[in-house]
Design a protein around this motif. Structure first.
Motif, PDB file in Angstrom:
ATOM      1  N   PHE A   1      47.085   5.489  24.485  1.00 20.61           N
ATOM      2  CA  PHE A   1      46.526   6.827  24.677  1.00 20.61           C
ATOM      3  C   PHE A   1      45.261   6.939  23.820  1.00 20.61           C
ATOM      4  CE2 PHE A   1      51.002   7.003  25.507  1.00 20.61           C
ATOM      5  CZ  PHE A   1      51.138   7.869  26.576  1.00 20.61           C
ATOM      6  N   THR A   2      44.204   7.375  24.425  1.00 21.26           N
ATOM      7  CA  THR A   2      42.948   7.528  23.701  1.00 21.26           C
ATOM      8  C   THR A   2      42.624   9.009  23.573  1.00 21.26           C
ATOM      9  OG1 THR A   2      42.124   5.428  24.567  1.00 21.26           O
ATOM     10  CG2 THR A   2      40.500   6.956  23.639  1.00 21.26           C
TER      11      THR A   2
ATOM     12  N   THR B   1      46.251  14.063   7.402  1.00 26.49           N
ATOM     13  CA  THR B   1      45.520  15.288   7.747  1.00 26.49           C
ATOM     14  C   THR B   1      44.591  15.076   8.930  1.00 26.49           C
ATOM     15  OG1 THR B   1      43.789  14.722   6.137  1.00 26.49           O
ATOM     16  CG2 THR B   1      45.607  16.126   5.376  1.00 26.49           C
ATOM     17  N   VAL B   2      44.864  14.052   9.734  1.00 26.58           N
ATOM     18  CA  VAL B   2      44.002  13.736  10.864  1.00 26.58           C
ATOM     19  C   VAL B   2      44.795  13.814  12.160  1.00 26.58           C
ATOM     20  CG1 VAL B   2      42.544  11.978  11.948  1.00 26.58           C
ATOM     21  CG2 VAL B   2      42.556  12.238   9.462  1.00 26.58           C
ATOM     22  N   ALA B   3      44.310  14.578  13.128  1.00 31.59           N
ATOM     23  CA  ALA B   3      44.874  14.561  14.464  1.00 31.59           C
ATOM     24  C   ALA B   3      44.559  13.204  15.085  1.00 31.59           C
ATOM     25  CB  ALA B   3      44.288  15.686  15.306  1.00 31.59           C
ATOM     26  N   SER B   4      45.552  12.583  15.690  1.00 29.76           N
ATOM     27  CA  SER B   4      45.430  11.187  16.118  1.00 29.76           C
ATOM     28  C   SER B   4      44.351  10.982  17.162  1.00 29.76           C
ATOM     29  CB  SER B   4      46.768  10.703  16.680  1.00 29.76           C
ATOM     30  OG  SER B   4      47.778  10.809  15.708  1.00 29.76           O
ATOM     31  N   GLY B   5      43.564   9.906  16.960  1.00 32.32           N
ATOM     32  CA  GLY B   5      42.656   9.457  18.000  1.00 32.32           C
ATOM     33  C   GLY B   5      43.391   8.497  18.911  1.00 32.32           C
ATOM     34  N   PRO B   6      43.762   7.289  18.398  1.00 33.37           N
ATOM     35  CA  PRO B   6      44.521   6.357  19.227  1.00 33.37           C
ATOM     36  C   PRO B   6      46.021   6.469  18.960  1.00 33.37           C
ATOM     37  CG  PRO B   6      43.693   5.209  17.309  1.00 33.37           C
ATOM     38  CD  PRO B   6      43.251   6.657  17.174  1.00 33.37           C
TER      39      PRO B   6
ATOM     40  N   ARG C   1      48.759   4.976  15.161  1.00 34.01           N
ATOM     41  CA  ARG C   1      48.029   4.035  14.318  1.00 34.01           C
ATOM     42  C   ARG C   1      47.271   4.777  13.219  1.00 34.01           C
ATOM     43  NH1 ARG C   1      44.853   0.023  18.157  1.00 34.01           N
ATOM     44  NH2 ARG C   1      43.875   1.980  18.772  1.00 34.01           N
ATOM     45  N   ALA C   2      48.024   5.513  12.396  1.00 29.79           N
ATOM     46  CA  ALA C   2      47.397   6.317  11.354  1.00 29.79           C
ATOM     47  C   ALA C   2      46.808   5.465  10.246  1.00 29.79           C
ATOM     48  CB  ALA C   2      48.425   7.281  10.761  1.00 29.79           C
ATOM     49  N   ALA C   3      47.309   4.229  10.120  1.00 27.48           N
ATOM     50  CA  ALA C   3      46.827   3.382   9.038  1.00 27.48           C
ATOM     51  C   ALA C   3      45.337   3.070   9.182  1.00 27.48           C
ATOM     52  CB  ALA C   3      47.621   2.074   9.007  1.00 27.48           C
ATOM     53  N   ALA C   4      44.832   3.179  10.405  1.00 25.72           N
ATOM     54  CA  ALA C   4      43.420   2.867  10.631  1.00 25.72           C
ATOM     55  C   ALA C   4      42.522   4.062  10.376  1.00 25.72           C
ATOM     56  CB  ALA C   4      43.234   2.370  12.069  1.00 25.72           C
TER      57      ALA C   4
ATOM     58  N   ASP D   1      44.800  15.162  20.849  1.00 23.61           N
ATOM     59  CA  ASP D   1      45.689  14.409  19.959  1.00 23.61           C
ATOM     60  C   ASP D   1      46.487  13.398  20.775  1.00 23.61           C
ATOM     61  OD1 ASP D   1      47.726  13.506  18.226  1.00 23.61           O
ATOM     62  OD2 ASP D   1      47.559  15.339  17.029  1.00 23.61           O
ATOM     63  N   ALA D   2      46.170  12.133  20.598  1.00 27.59           N
ATOM     64  CA  ALA D   2      46.831  11.088  21.381  1.00 27.59           C
ATOM     65  C   ALA D   2      48.314  10.984  21.064  1.00 27.59           C
ATOM     66  CB  ALA D   2      46.146   9.745  21.129  1.00 27.59           C
ATOM     67  N   PHE D   3      48.674  11.264  19.813  1.00 28.83           N
ATOM     68  CA  PHE D   3      50.076  11.170  19.432  1.00 28.83           C
ATOM     69  C   PHE D   3      50.913  12.220  20.167  1.00 28.83           C
ATOM     70  CE2 PHE D   3      53.674  12.196  16.610  1.00 28.83           C
ATOM     71  CZ  PHE D   3      54.278  10.940  16.575  1.00 28.83           C
ATOM     72  N   LEU D   4      50.360  13.417  20.334  1.00 23.56           N
ATOM     73  CA  LEU D   4      51.082  14.459  21.061  1.00 23.56           C
ATOM     74  C   LEU D   4      51.238  14.088  22.534  1.00 23.56           C
ATOM     75  CD1 LEU D   4      49.612  17.734  19.519  1.00 23.56           C
ATOM     76  CD2 LEU D   4      51.747  16.554  18.963  1.00 23.56           C
ATOM     77  N   ALA D   5      50.246  13.420  23.092  1.00 27.01           N
ATOM     78  CA  ALA D   5      50.363  12.960  24.474  1.00 27.01           C
ATOM     79  C   ALA D   5      51.493  11.939  24.597  1.00 27.01           C
ATOM     80  CB  ALA D   5      49.045  12.351  24.935  1.00 27.01           C
ATOM     81  N   ALA D   6      51.575  11.030  23.625  1.00 29.13           N
ATOM     82  CA  ALA D   6      52.663  10.052  23.632  1.00 29.13           C
ATOM     83  C   ALA D   6      54.013  10.733  23.463  1.00 29.13           C
ATOM     84  CB  ALA D   6      52.441   9.017  22.519  1.00 29.13           C
ATOM     85  N   ALA D   7      54.049  11.788  22.645  1.00 27.89           N
ATOM     86  CA  ALA D   7      55.292  12.528  22.447  1.00 27.89           C
ATOM     87  C   ALA D   7      55.735  13.213  23.737  1.00 27.89           C
ATOM     88  CB  ALA D   7      55.112  13.567  21.337  1.00 27.89           C
ATOM     89  N   GLU D   8      54.784  13.752  24.494  1.00 28.03           N
ATOM     90  CA  GLU D   8      55.134  14.373  25.769  1.00 28.03           C
ATOM     91  C   GLU D   8      55.687  13.342  26.740  1.00 28.03           C
ATOM     92  OE1 GLU D   8      52.355  16.943  27.621  1.00 28.03           O
ATOM     93  OE2 GLU D   8      51.727  17.902  25.757  1.00 28.03           O
ATOM     94  N   LEU D   9      55.123  12.138  26.709  1.00 28.79           N
ATOM     95  CA  LEU D   9      55.646  11.059  27.543  1.00 28.79           C
ATOM     96  C   LEU D   9      57.098  10.768  27.182  1.00 28.79           C
ATOM     97  CD1 LEU D   9      55.195   8.544  29.503  1.00 28.79           C
ATOM     98  CD2 LEU D   9      54.776   7.276  27.400  1.00 28.79           C
ATOM     99  N   ALA D  10      57.384  10.667  25.873  1.00 27.42           N
ATOM    100  CA  ALA D  10      58.742  10.361  25.418  1.00 27.42           C
ATOM    101  C   ALA D  10      59.719  11.434  25.868  1.00 27.42           C
ATOM    102  CB  ALA D  10      58.759  10.208  23.899  1.00 27.42           C
ATOM    103  N   LEU D  11      59.335  12.692  25.739  1.00 25.36           N
ATOM    104  CA  LEU D  11      60.214  13.780  26.139  1.00 25.36           C
ATOM    105  C   LEU D  11      60.430  13.796  27.656  1.00 25.36           C
ATOM    106  CD1 LEU D  11      58.853  16.623  23.826  1.00 25.36           C
ATOM    107  CD2 LEU D  11      61.031  15.386  23.598  1.00 25.36           C
TER     108      LEU D  11
END
Length: 251
Positions: free
Chosen positions: A170-171, A226-231, A217-220, A187-197
């Motif tokens: 998810f980008t 404090t960052v809304a996910s990009g990837p 991939r918050a480590a990057a 927020d790519a992470f929220l998109a992934a969360a919607e997929l999971a649900l």
């Protein structure tokens, strides 16, 4: 109790035999040696230990036919993503390029096999013919709570669940989690969360099993908390007891 076969010729860490030699096909017992993180310490190795215990209890001299104990390596695919690598080698179905798989530290499967003391170039030598065996028996933990909740000590497997796996990326657009308005976030992470649900809802509706694992991939990203996910990435695994049911039902 068991006479070990030469590990240099096989793709699996160990193999042993007991009972009369040269007496025809063998009954194969065993399981896999590896497990998954937090997936149960007896997931796999229990089948090997109990196979050894069964032979010890009966006595190798009392076996009416040869018995082989098989110990498969890299069945779960945790390190290299090469699921059932040991079983594929035994059945002569090793995939092309399998030895080129790389783990998170950049070590190839070829290198890992060599460092273990096996010969990666003889991987195909592990292949056996179906006529070599009378059958295969594996005792395994349930990997779930059904028997425990039903108060049953043991269950009999009625099918083997093959899996369909997919990786999705998810980008989105990274932004400050404390100031970017919700309506303007990507927020790519929220998109992934919607997929999971969504997958969970489909699985519950149809009474099937499906697993979704999302990885942000918050480590990057500097100041990841404090960052809304990009990837973001998500893996979907769909076990199926029959190939006709591999496709996800509609709805």
């Amino acid at each position: 109790m068991c006479e070990s076969a030469s590990p240099g010729r096989t793709a699996n860490p160990a193999q042993g035999s007991a009972g009369p030699s040269g007496a025809g096909p063998a009954l194969a017992l065993g399981s896999h040696l590896d497990t998954v993180p937090d997936g149960g310490i007896y997931d796999g190795p229990m089948g090997i230990v109990l196979a050894l215990g069964a032979i010890e209890e009966v006595g190798p001299e009392n076996l009416p036919f040869p018995v082989e104990i098989l110990c498969f390596g890299d069945e779960e695919g945790v390190r290299f993503g090469t699921s059932v690598a040991g079983s594929l080698a035994l059945s002569g179905q090793t995939r092309a390029g399998a030895l080129d798989a790389v783990d998170h530290d950049g070590i190839t499967l070829r290198r890992a096999v060599a460092e273990y003391g096996l010969d990666p170039d003889r991987l195909l030598d592990a292949a056996r013919k179906p006529s070599d065996f009378l059958g295969y028996v594996e005792l395994h933990i349930e990997q779930g709570p059904v028997l425990d909740r039903a108060g049953l000590p043991v269950g009999v497997v009625t099918g083997i669940a093959g899996s369909t796996r997919a990786w999705m990326s998810f980008t989105g657009e990274a932004g400050h989690a404390g100031t970017v308005p919700m309506a303007l976030r990507r927020d790519a992470f929220l998109a992934a969360a919607e997929l999971a649900l969504g997958i969970e809802a489909i699985a519950l509706r149809h009474g099937v099993v499906a697993t979704t694992v999302a990885r942000r991939r918050a480590a990057a990203v500097a100041g990841g908390r404090t960052v809304a996910s990009g990837p973001a990435q998500a893996a979907v695994r769909r076990p199926r007891p029959a190939s006709a049911w591999r496709r996800c039902p509609p709805g």
